[in-house]
Scaffold this motif. Structure first.
Motif, PDB file in Angstrom:
ATOM      1  N   GLU A 189       2.675   7.628   2.908  1.00 26.85           N
ATOM      2  CA  GLU A 189       1.612   7.981   1.895  1.00 26.85           C
ATOM      3  C   GLU A 189       1.218   6.737   1.487  1.00 26.85           C
ATOM      4  OE1 GLU A 189       0.738  10.175  -2.199  1.00 26.85           O
ATOM      5  OE2 GLU A 189       2.079  11.239  -0.458  1.00 26.85           O
ATOM      6  N   ILE A 190      -0.092   6.182   1.784  1.00 22.84           N
ATOM      7  CA  ILE A 190      -0.618   4.910   1.421  1.00 22.84           C
ATOM      8  C   ILE A 190      -1.622   5.163   0.368  1.00 22.84           C
ATOM      9  CG2 ILE A 190      -0.022   3.605   3.244  1.00 22.84           C
ATOM     10  CD1 ILE A 190      -2.856   3.777   4.182  1.00 22.84           C
ATOM     11  N   GLU A 191      -1.964   4.375  -0.572  1.00 19.78           N
ATOM     12  CA  GLU A 191      -3.086   4.171  -1.422  1.00 19.78           C
ATOM     13  C   GLU A 191      -4.024   3.220  -1.400  1.00 19.78           C
ATOM     14  OE1 GLU A 191      -2.853   5.904  -5.998  1.00 19.78           O
ATOM     15  OE2 GLU A 191      -2.923   3.596  -5.957  1.00 19.78           O
ATOM     16  N   ILE A 192      -5.568   3.311  -0.909  1.00 18.93           N
ATOM     17  CA  ILE A 192      -6.291   2.276  -0.548  1.00 18.93           C
ATOM     18  C   ILE A 192      -7.469   2.398  -1.490  1.00 18.93           C
ATOM     19  CG2 ILE A 192      -5.331   2.129   1.758  1.00 18.93           C
ATOM     20  CD1 ILE A 192      -8.166   3.565   2.558  1.00 18.93           C
ATOM     21  N   PRO A 193      -8.364   1.336  -1.681  1.00 20.72           N
ATOM     22  CA  PRO A 193      -9.627   1.586  -2.326  1.00 20.72           C
ATOM     23  C   PRO A 193     -10.785   2.216  -1.437  1.00 20.72           C
ATOM     24  CG  PRO A 193      -9.272  -0.592  -1.445  1.00 20.72           C
ATOM     25  CD  PRO A 193      -8.082  -0.082  -1.232  1.00 20.72           C
ATOM     26  N   LEU A 194     -11.464   3.260  -2.290  1.00 15.06           N
ATOM     27  CA  LEU A 194     -12.427   4.216  -1.510  1.00 15.06           C
ATOM     28  C   LEU A 194     -13.709   4.336  -2.489  1.00 15.06           C
ATOM     29  CD1 LEU A 194     -13.285   5.299   1.108  1.00 15.06           C
ATOM     30  CD2 LEU A 194     -11.924   7.446   0.189  1.00 15.06           C
ATOM     31  N   ALA A 195     -14.696   3.848  -2.304  1.00 16.04           N
ATOM     32  CA  ALA A 195     -15.926   4.161  -3.239  1.00 16.04           C
ATOM     33  C   ALA A 195     -15.593   4.063  -4.574  1.00 16.04           C
ATOM     34  CB  ALA A 195     -16.325   5.784  -2.712  1.00 16.04           C
ATOM     35  N   LEU A 202       0.988  -1.077  -0.046  1.00 17.56           N
ATOM     36  CA  LEU A 202       0.126   0.013   0.141  1.00 17.56           C
ATOM     37  C   LEU A 202       0.899   1.139   0.016  1.00 17.56           C
ATOM     38  CD1 LEU A 202      -2.621  -1.069   2.830  1.00 17.56           C
ATOM     39  CD2 LEU A 202      -3.022  -1.093   0.025  1.00 17.56           C
ATOM     40  N   ILE A 203       1.982   1.210   0.495  1.00 22.17           N
ATOM     41  CA  ILE A 203       3.107   2.243   0.715  1.00 22.17           C
ATOM     42  C   ILE A 203       3.464   2.771  -0.712  1.00 22.17           C
ATOM     43  CG2 ILE A 203       5.117   3.081   1.630  1.00 22.17           C
ATOM     44  CD1 ILE A 203       4.899   1.114   3.937  1.00 22.17           C
ATOM     45  N   GLN A 204       3.127   4.031  -0.734  1.00 19.56           N
ATOM     46  CA  GLN A 204       3.440   4.998  -2.258  1.00 19.56           C
ATOM     47  C   GLN A 204       4.795   5.619  -2.024  1.00 19.56           C
ATOM     48  OE1 GLN A 204       1.694   4.229  -5.020  1.00 19.56           O
ATOM     49  NE2 GLN A 204       0.818   2.787  -3.851  1.00 19.56           N
ATOM     50  N   LYS A 205       4.917   6.402  -0.775  1.00 19.21           N
ATOM     51  CA  LYS A 205       5.970   7.344  -0.415  1.00 19.21           C
ATOM     52  C   LYS A 205       6.151   7.440   1.044  1.00 19.21           C
ATOM     53  CE  LYS A 205       6.956  12.057  -1.269  1.00 19.21           C
ATOM     54  NZ  LYS A 205       6.460  13.246  -1.804  1.00 19.21           N
ATOM     55  N   ILE A 206       7.469   7.391   1.499  1.00 23.09           N
ATOM     56  CA  ILE A 206       7.809   7.497   3.015  1.00 23.09           C
ATOM     57  C   ILE A 206       8.636   8.977   3.096  1.00 23.09           C
ATOM     58  CG2 ILE A 206       9.222   6.625   4.615  1.00 23.09           C
ATOM     59  CD1 ILE A 206       8.632   4.188   3.355  1.00 23.09           C
TER      60      ILE A 206
END
Length: 164
Positions: free
Chosen positions: A141-147, A129-133
């Motif tokens: 910064e993580i990216e997750i599913p949402l709507a 999930l981690i995109q950037k630290i």
């Protein structure tokens, strides 16, 4: 009646006000959960490290309840008489990352040969999930599913060792 989730969009910084207005619009007996997710992070001031809480998704609140209740609230939001915008959504992915209610705890990890390995916390096993630290601010910064889409957000991550 089945449980249904909605994502409420409100003005950033006014999540509490939006929550209170939603409760005034409807009869609360059918509401099962109202969640405004927060995350923990370390911040340094006054020469010491402090644990701080911040909102994960500023301007968003999750509501779950019965079909009938949520339908009534949905109809109210569509009238245009208020600034609450609702979108049906899946069970919040962030809920799987919370150990206590709606708080995403701080994760700890190492960087080994350029790869992040989380050793404890909600990101353990979810390194994908981690995109950037940002090691100095101790956040990831993580990216997750949402709507039906993907959303980027910040969570706490302390990298305590870098191994080559």
């Amino acid at each position: 009646m089945r449980k249904i989730w909605y994502l409420l969009k409100c003005q950033e910084g006014n999540e509490t006000d939006c929550l209170n207005r939603c409760l005034q619009l409807i009869d609360c007996r059918g509401i099962e959960e109202i969640l405004c997710f927060q995350y923990q992070r370390m911040i340094r001031y006054g020469g010491e490290w402090h644990l701080e809480r911040r909102i994960v998704l500023p301007g968003y609140i999750f509501l779950s309840g019965t079909d009938v209740l949520c339908k009534k609230m949905w109809e109210e939001s569509q009238k245009g008489s208020n600034d609450i915008f609702m979108t049906p959504c899946e069970v919040p992915y962030l809920k799987t990352m919370c150990q206590n209610g709606s708080l995403v705890g701080i994760s700890r990890g190492i960087i080994q040969n350029g790869t992040v390995i989380v050793t404890s916390g909600p990101l353990k096993g979810r390194e994908y999930l981690i995109q950037k630290i940002d090691r100095h601010k101790r956040i990831a910064e993580i990216e997750i599913p949402l709507a039906g889409d993907r959303k980027r957000m910040m969570v706490g991550l302390e990298i305590y060792e870098k191994v080559m």
